[in-house]
Scaffold this motif. Structure first.
Motif, PDB file in Angstrom:
ATOM      1  N   UNK A 188       0.859  -1.199   0.000  1.00 26.45           N
ATOM      2  CA  UNK A 188       0.000   0.000   0.000  1.00 26.45           C
ATOM      3  C   UNK A 188       0.888   1.239   0.000  1.00 26.45           C
ATOM      4  N   UNK A 200       2.314  -5.783   3.350  1.00 30.67           N
ATOM      5  CA  UNK A 200       1.703  -6.556   4.425  1.00 30.67           C
ATOM      6  C   UNK A 200       1.333  -7.946   3.919  1.00 30.67           C
ATOM      7  N   UNK A 232      -4.650  -7.201   8.047  1.00 28.44           N
ATOM      8  CA  UNK A 232      -3.281  -7.594   7.712  1.00 28.44           C
ATOM      9  C   UNK A 232      -2.536  -8.024   8.967  1.00 28.44           C
ATOM     10  N   UNK A 234       0.238  -7.716  11.635  1.00 30.14           N
ATOM     11  CA  UNK A 234       0.709  -6.420  12.167  1.00 30.14           C
ATOM     12  C   UNK A 234       2.140  -6.087  11.737  1.00 30.14           C
TER      13      UNK A 234
ATOM     14  N   UNK B  33      -6.993   4.342   0.125  1.00 30.14           N
ATOM     15  CA  UNK B  33      -7.175   3.372   1.214  1.00 30.14           C
ATOM     16  C   UNK B  33      -5.976   3.507   2.149  1.00 30.14           C
ATOM     17  N   UNK B  35      -4.013   1.629   5.575  1.00 29.03           N
ATOM     18  CA  UNK B  35      -3.977   0.645   6.655  1.00 29.03           C
ATOM     19  C   UNK B  35      -3.988   1.385   7.991  1.00 29.03           C
ATOM     20  N   UNK B  37      -4.392   1.075  12.406  1.00 28.27           N
ATOM     21  CA  UNK B  37      -4.349   0.169  13.562  1.00 28.27           C
ATOM     22  C   UNK B  37      -5.657   0.324  14.325  1.00 28.27           C
ATOM     23  N   UNK B  40      -5.531  -3.089  17.925  1.00 29.60           N
ATOM     24  CA  UNK B  40      -4.318  -3.898  17.832  1.00 29.60           C
ATOM     25  C   UNK B  40      -4.136  -4.612  16.499  1.00 29.60           C
ATOM     26  N   UNK B  41      -5.114  -4.476  15.590  1.00 32.18           N
ATOM     27  CA  UNK B  41      -4.983  -5.137  14.285  1.00 32.18           C
ATOM     28  C   UNK B  41      -4.802  -4.083  13.196  1.00 32.18           C
ATOM     29  N   UNK B  42      -4.105  -4.460  12.123  1.00 33.00           N
ATOM     30  CA  UNK B  42      -3.967  -3.552  10.981  1.00 33.00           C
ATOM     31  C   UNK B  42      -5.100  -3.847  10.003  1.00 33.00           C
ATOM     32  N   UNK B  43      -5.895  -2.828   9.726  1.00 35.51           N
ATOM     33  CA  UNK B  43      -7.088  -3.003   8.902  1.00 35.51           C
ATOM     34  C   UNK B  43      -7.047  -1.988   7.759  1.00 35.51           C
TER      35      UNK B  43
END
Lengths: 241, 131
Positions: A188, A200, A232, A234, B33, B35, B37, B40-43
């Motif tokens: 990305x 990722x 994804x 981390x 878009x 990414x 946090x 605690x997760x990467x979305x």
């Protein structure tokens, strides 16, 4: 009301799942070298088309500027067919004028160094034609390639430093996203605060990232709440600044 | 000469445009878009940036307002404007809402964004046309 919202989300997720299965099946077939390029493009275009509201259409094609200079050919150009008038259209090819704000996807059945460089050049050629390069959302989608993330990182760095040496590097002309399906890898691009490419490992099939990017790129307010939010791992695979 | 861009609030954009007798504002939106946090997760989250710009030709400055947010939050359910009661409504993107606000303030609103390059090109072509 809340229940119906949930119900539609389930339906949407099931459609996503069927897209993933379709791509997985294509990946099995795609070992046949002579036809794999066309097959890869066709399958991905069909999947994107299935999610597009009727206002949008997709074709392979070019963008032409006011001086009639064409961009390189893009495998998939998604454009608003109600608001934009193509300069030319037939079954296989479309020619769009600048300012139509298309979403572009370069598709590779197998991504190797040369294919990656070609795809990056094609993306740059279409983005550089617009007054504001953000007007074109552009991605590279590969079915296979670069088993080691480090290889992709090395080639991306080589491409960028090659452009910098020629004083041709513009971060705005880099793809917004690169997906490698078999490796479940998504790269990305960050624009702010500074240019950065981050790779990722996706926890879900990467086509969800592609569809999120395409549908968000079309700016359809009704779809916003339905966009998947792919998760994804981390730890980033690599970063390029 | 590079035309500077001055970042302003929406209120300041309206007031600056009014005091400089500017009638036209360009409005656009960009998508991306990011990414993020979350817990605690990467979305991967869809984002939209809405940009409104006005070009003050006399003072050679571009006033720029922008707002960025998650696509999902950049919509509002608006009530219908037709006659009668309605329990429903429709989804309006933030860009459409800003469009309505600017039109209500009396501005002409077109699609696009003034950038130093586009403003300079406009000044040059205007000079040719309006001698």
């Amino acid at each position: 009301m809340a229940k119906s919202k949930t119900l539609f989300k389930v339906y949407w997720q099931m459609r996503m799942n069927s897209a993933e299965q379709r791509l997985a099946a294509a990946l099995e077939l795609i070992t046949h070298k002579p036809t794999r390029g066309t097959l890869a493009e066709d399958v991905l275009r069909e999947i994107i088309d299935a999610f597009l509201p009727g206002q949008w259409a997709s074709h392979s094609g070019f963008v032409v500027d006011a001086n009639q200079t064409p961009s390189d050919q893009l495998d998939i150009l998604v454009y608003d067919q109600l608001a934009s008038m193509p300069l030319y259209r037939d079954v296989n090819v479309i020619v769009l004028p600048t300012g139509t704000r298309p979403v572009a996807v370069e598709v590779k059945s197998v991504l190797k160094k040369k294919d990656l460089f070609d795809a990056l050049e094609n993306v740059a050629s279409v983005k550089s034609m617009e007054t504001t390069p953000q007007d074109v959302v552009a991605m590279v989608y590969a079915f296979r390639g670069f088993k080691k993330p480090l290889t992709l990182s090395t080639h991306l760095k080589a491409h960028i430093s090659g452009l910098k040496m020629k004083h041709r590097f513009d971060p705005e002309h880099m793809p917004d996203m690169i997906c490698v399906q078999e490796q479940n890898m998504v790269v990305v691009r960050d624009r702010t605060p500074a240019f950065k490419l981050t790779a990722y490992t996706s926890k879900v099939p990467v086509v969800q990232s592609l569809l999120t990017q395409v549908l968000n790129g079309l700016r359809v307010a009704n779809l916003y709440s339905l966009l998947p939010k792919p998760e994804y791992e981390t730890a980033a695979l690599f970063e390029i600044t | 000469m590079v035309i500077p861009v001055k970042d302003v609030t929406l209120r300041e954009l309206i007031e600056a445009s009014r005091s400089a007798s500017l009638r036209r504002i360009l409005l656009t939106d960009y998508s991306a878009v990011e990414p993020k946090k979350i817990n605690g997760a990467i979305v991967l989250v869809g984002m939209v940036t809405v940009v409104a710009t006005a070009f003050d030709r006399k003072n050679k400055v571009i006033y720029r307002w922008s707002e960025q947010g998650e696509s999902e939050r950049m919509v509002t359910i608006t009530a219908g404007t037709g006659r009668g009661r309605s329990t429903g409504g429709r989804l309006a993107a933030r860009k459409q809402e800003i469009f309505q606000v600017l039109r209500e303030e009396g501005f002409e609103v077109d699609e696009g964004e003034w950038t130093p390059e586009s403003a300079a090109a406009f000044v040059a072509s205007r000079r040719e046309i309006v001698r």
